[in-house]
Design a protein around this motif. Structure first.
Motif, PDB file in Angstrom:
ATOM      1  N   ALA A 143      -3.771   3.787   0.073  1.00  0.00           N
ATOM      2  CA  ALA A 143      -4.413   3.202  -1.100  1.00  0.00           C
ATOM      3  C   ALA A 143      -3.369   2.476  -1.951  1.00  0.00           C
ATOM      4  O   ALA A 143      -2.175   2.707  -1.802  1.00  0.00           O
ATOM      5  CB  ALA A 143      -5.087   4.289  -1.934  1.00  0.00           C
ATOM      6  N   LYS A 144      -3.864   1.630  -2.861  1.00  0.00           N
ATOM      7  CA  LYS A 144      -2.928   0.879  -3.718  1.00  0.00           C
ATOM      8  C   LYS A 144      -2.298   1.768  -4.785  1.00  0.00           C
ATOM      9  O   LYS A 144      -1.180   1.530  -5.223  1.00  0.00           O
ATOM     10  CB  LYS A 144      -3.601  -0.325  -4.351  1.00  0.00           C
ATOM     11  N   ASP A 145      -3.027   2.819  -5.207  1.00  0.00           N
ATOM     12  CA  ASP A 145      -2.492   3.722  -6.227  1.00  0.00           C
ATOM     13  C   ASP A 145      -3.240   5.053  -6.174  1.00  0.00           C
ATOM     14  O   ASP A 145      -4.180   5.224  -5.401  1.00  0.00           O
ATOM     15  CB  ASP A 145      -2.578   3.098  -7.627  1.00  0.00           C
ATOM     16  N   ASP A 200      -5.265   6.455  -8.322  1.00  0.00           N
ATOM     17  CA  ASP A 200      -6.685   6.385  -8.704  1.00  0.00           C
ATOM     18  C   ASP A 200      -7.565   5.984  -7.530  1.00  0.00           C
ATOM     19  O   ASP A 200      -8.632   6.557  -7.321  1.00  0.00           O
ATOM     20  CB  ASP A 200      -6.887   5.404  -9.863  1.00  0.00           C
ATOM     21  N   GLU A 201      -7.116   5.003  -6.754  1.00  0.00           N
ATOM     22  CA  GLU A 201      -7.897   4.575  -5.596  1.00  0.00           C
ATOM     23  C   GLU A 201      -7.965   5.685  -4.543  1.00  0.00           C
ATOM     24  O   GLU A 201      -9.025   5.933  -3.960  1.00  0.00           O
ATOM     25  CB  GLU A 201      -7.310   3.309  -4.983  1.00  0.00           C
ATOM     26  N   ALA A 202      -6.860   6.369  -4.318  1.00  0.00           N
ATOM     27  CA  ALA A 202      -6.842   7.467  -3.345  1.00  0.00           C
ATOM     28  C   ALA A 202      -7.809   8.575  -3.771  1.00  0.00           C
ATOM     29  O   ALA A 202      -8.562   9.102  -2.948  1.00  0.00           O
ATOM     30  CB  ALA A 202      -5.420   8.017  -3.194  1.00  0.00           C
ATOM     31  N   TYR A 237      -4.203   9.523   3.079  1.00  0.00           N
ATOM     32  CA  TYR A 237      -4.934   8.330   2.647  1.00  0.00           C
ATOM     33  C   TYR A 237      -3.968   7.179   2.424  1.00  0.00           C
ATOM     34  O   TYR A 237      -2.809   7.385   2.058  1.00  0.00           O
ATOM     35  CB  TYR A 237      -5.679   8.592   1.338  1.00  0.00           C
ATOM     36  N   MET A 289       0.839  -1.186   0.000  1.00  0.00           N
ATOM     37  CA  MET A 289       0.000   0.000   0.000  1.00  0.00           C
ATOM     38  C   MET A 289       0.884   1.250   0.000  1.00  0.00           C
ATOM     39  O   MET A 289       1.964   1.263   0.546  1.00  0.00           O
ATOM     40  CB  MET A 289      -0.906   0.035   1.215  1.00  0.00           C
ATOM     41  N   LYS A 328      -8.190   3.113   5.564  1.00  0.00           N
ATOM     42  CA  LYS A 328      -7.997   3.840   4.306  1.00  0.00           C
ATOM     43  C   LYS A 328      -7.462   5.245   4.556  1.00  0.00           C
ATOM     44  O   LYS A 328      -7.058   5.928   3.635  1.00  0.00           O
ATOM     45  CB  LYS A 328      -9.316   3.903   3.530  1.00  0.00           C
ATOM     46  N   LYS A 371     -15.304  10.903  -2.168  1.00  0.00           N
ATOM     47  CA  LYS A 371     -16.463  10.524  -1.351  1.00  0.00           C
ATOM     48  C   LYS A 371     -16.583  11.419  -0.109  1.00  0.00           C
ATOM     49  O   LYS A 371     -17.564  11.336   0.616  1.00  0.00           O
ATOM     50  CB  LYS A 371     -16.353   9.059  -0.937  1.00  0.00           C
ATOM     51  N   SER A 404     -10.416   8.216  -5.656  1.00  0.00           N
ATOM     52  CA  SER A 404     -11.757   7.667  -5.487  1.00  0.00           C
ATOM     53  C   SER A 404     -12.231   7.834  -4.040  1.00  0.00           C
ATOM     54  O   SER A 404     -13.382   8.203  -3.794  1.00  0.00           O
ATOM     55  CB  SER A 404     -11.763   6.189  -5.884  1.00  0.00           C
ATOM     56  N   HIS A 405     -11.340   7.573  -3.088  1.00  0.00           N
ATOM     57  CA  HIS A 405     -11.686   7.748  -1.669  1.00  0.00           C
ATOM     58  C   HIS A 405     -11.999   9.208  -1.366  1.00  0.00           C
ATOM     59  O   HIS A 405     -13.018   9.530  -0.764  1.00  0.00           O
ATOM     60  CB  HIS A 405     -10.537   7.298  -0.764  1.00  0.00           C
TER      61      HIS A 405
END
Length: 91
Positions: free
Chosen positions: A54-56, A58-60, A52, A1, A35, A66, A62-63
Protein backbone atom coordinates in the motif's frame (compact mmCIF):
# COMPACT_ATOMS: atom_id res chain seq x y z
CA UNK A 1 4.74 1.46 -2.52
CA UNK A 2 5.38 0.23 1.01
CA UNK A 3 4.78 -3.12 2.69
CA UNK A 4 2.84 -3.76 5.90
CA UNK A 5 2.94 -6.94 7.98
CA UNK A 6 -0.42 -7.75 9.52
CA UNK A 7 -0.62 -10.33 12.29
CA UNK A 8 -4.09 -11.87 12.58
CA UNK A 9 -4.15 -13.57 16.00
CA UNK A 10 -6.98 -16.02 16.66
CA UNK A 11 -9.95 -14.46 18.41
CA UNK A 12 -12.84 -16.83 17.65
CA UNK A 13 -11.96 -20.31 16.36
CA UNK A 14 -15.52 -21.15 15.23
CA UNK A 15 -15.88 -17.93 13.24
CA UNK A 16 -12.44 -18.49 11.76
CA UNK A 17 -13.46 -21.93 10.52
CA UNK A 18 -16.79 -20.66 9.18
CA UNK A 19 -15.34 -17.66 7.34
CA UNK A 20 -12.10 -19.25 6.11
CA UNK A 21 -13.35 -19.70 2.49
CA UNK A 22 -14.37 -16.02 2.27
CA UNK A 23 -11.08 -14.96 3.86
CA UNK A 24 -9.04 -16.97 1.35
CA UNK A 25 -11.09 -15.67 -1.60
CA UNK A 26 -10.52 -12.12 -0.35
CA UNK A 27 -6.75 -12.66 -0.06
CA UNK A 28 -6.49 -14.23 -3.52
CA UNK A 29 -8.35 -11.27 -5.04
CA UNK A 30 -6.09 -8.84 -3.18
CA UNK A 31 -3.04 -10.75 -4.42
CA UNK A 32 -4.30 -10.59 -8.01
CA UNK A 33 -4.76 -6.82 -7.55
CA UNK A 34 -1.17 -6.64 -6.21
CA UNK A 35 -2.37 -5.37 -2.84
CA UNK A 36 -1.11 -8.49 -1.02
CA UNK A 37 2.40 -9.82 -1.47
CA UNK A 38 1.98 -13.07 0.48
CA UNK A 39 -0.01 -14.67 3.27
CA UNK A 40 -0.16 -17.78 5.40
CA UNK A 41 -1.30 -19.35 8.64
CA UNK A 42 0.67 -20.36 11.71
CA UNK A 43 0.60 -24.17 12.01
CA UNK A 44 0.20 -23.95 15.80
CA UNK A 45 -3.27 -22.38 15.34
CA UNK A 46 -2.25 -18.96 16.69
CA UNK A 47 -3.52 -17.14 13.58
CA UNK A 48 -1.86 -15.90 10.43
CA UNK A 49 0.24 -13.26 8.69
CA UNK A 50 -0.53 -11.13 5.63
CA UNK A 51 1.93 -8.81 3.88
CA UNK A 52 -0.03 -5.94 2.31
CA UNK A 53 1.29 -3.57 -0.35
CA UNK A 54 0.00 0.00 0.00
CA UNK A 55 1.03 3.64 -0.36
CA UNK A 56 0.73 4.27 3.39
CA UNK A 57 -0.53 2.89 6.69
CA UNK A 58 -4.05 4.28 6.19
CA UNK A 59 -4.45 2.48 2.87
CA UNK A 60 -3.12 -0.78 4.33
CA UNK A 61 -5.60 -0.56 7.24
CA UNK A 62 -8.39 0.17 4.77
CA UNK A 63 -7.50 -3.04 2.89
CA UNK A 64 -7.30 -5.23 5.99
CA UNK A 65 -10.62 -3.96 7.36
CA UNK A 66 -12.26 -5.50 4.26
CA UNK A 67 -11.01 -8.97 5.28
CA UNK A 68 -13.99 -11.13 6.32
CA UNK A 69 -12.03 -12.42 9.34
CA UNK A 70 -11.67 -8.86 10.63
CA UNK A 71 -15.22 -7.82 9.72
CA UNK A 72 -16.88 -10.65 11.66
CA UNK A 73 -14.50 -10.56 14.63
CA UNK A 74 -12.87 -13.92 13.93
CA UNK A 75 -9.41 -12.39 14.29
CA UNK A 76 -7.76 -9.45 16.00
CA UNK A 77 -5.09 -7.59 14.06
CA UNK A 78 -1.79 -5.86 14.57
CA UNK A 79 -0.05 -3.96 11.77
CA UNK A 80 3.55 -2.82 11.28
CA UNK A 81 5.30 -1.22 8.33
CA UNK A 82 7.72 -3.80 6.94
CA UNK A 83 10.82 -3.19 4.83
CA UNK A 84 11.41 -5.82 2.18
CA UNK A 85 15.16 -6.31 2.06
CA UNK A 86 15.43 -9.19 -0.41
CA UNK A 87 13.06 -11.20 -2.54
CA UNK A 88 13.75 -14.68 -3.87
CA UNK A 89 12.06 -16.76 -6.51
CA UNK A 90 11.74 -20.44 -5.65
CA UNK A 91 10.93 -23.26 -8.06
Amino acid sequence: MKYFAVFLPMKDKEKSQSYRPQHLTFLERMKEEQKVLMYGRFPDGAGGLVIYRAKDMDEAISHLKKDPFVQVGARDWEIHEWELVSEYEFD
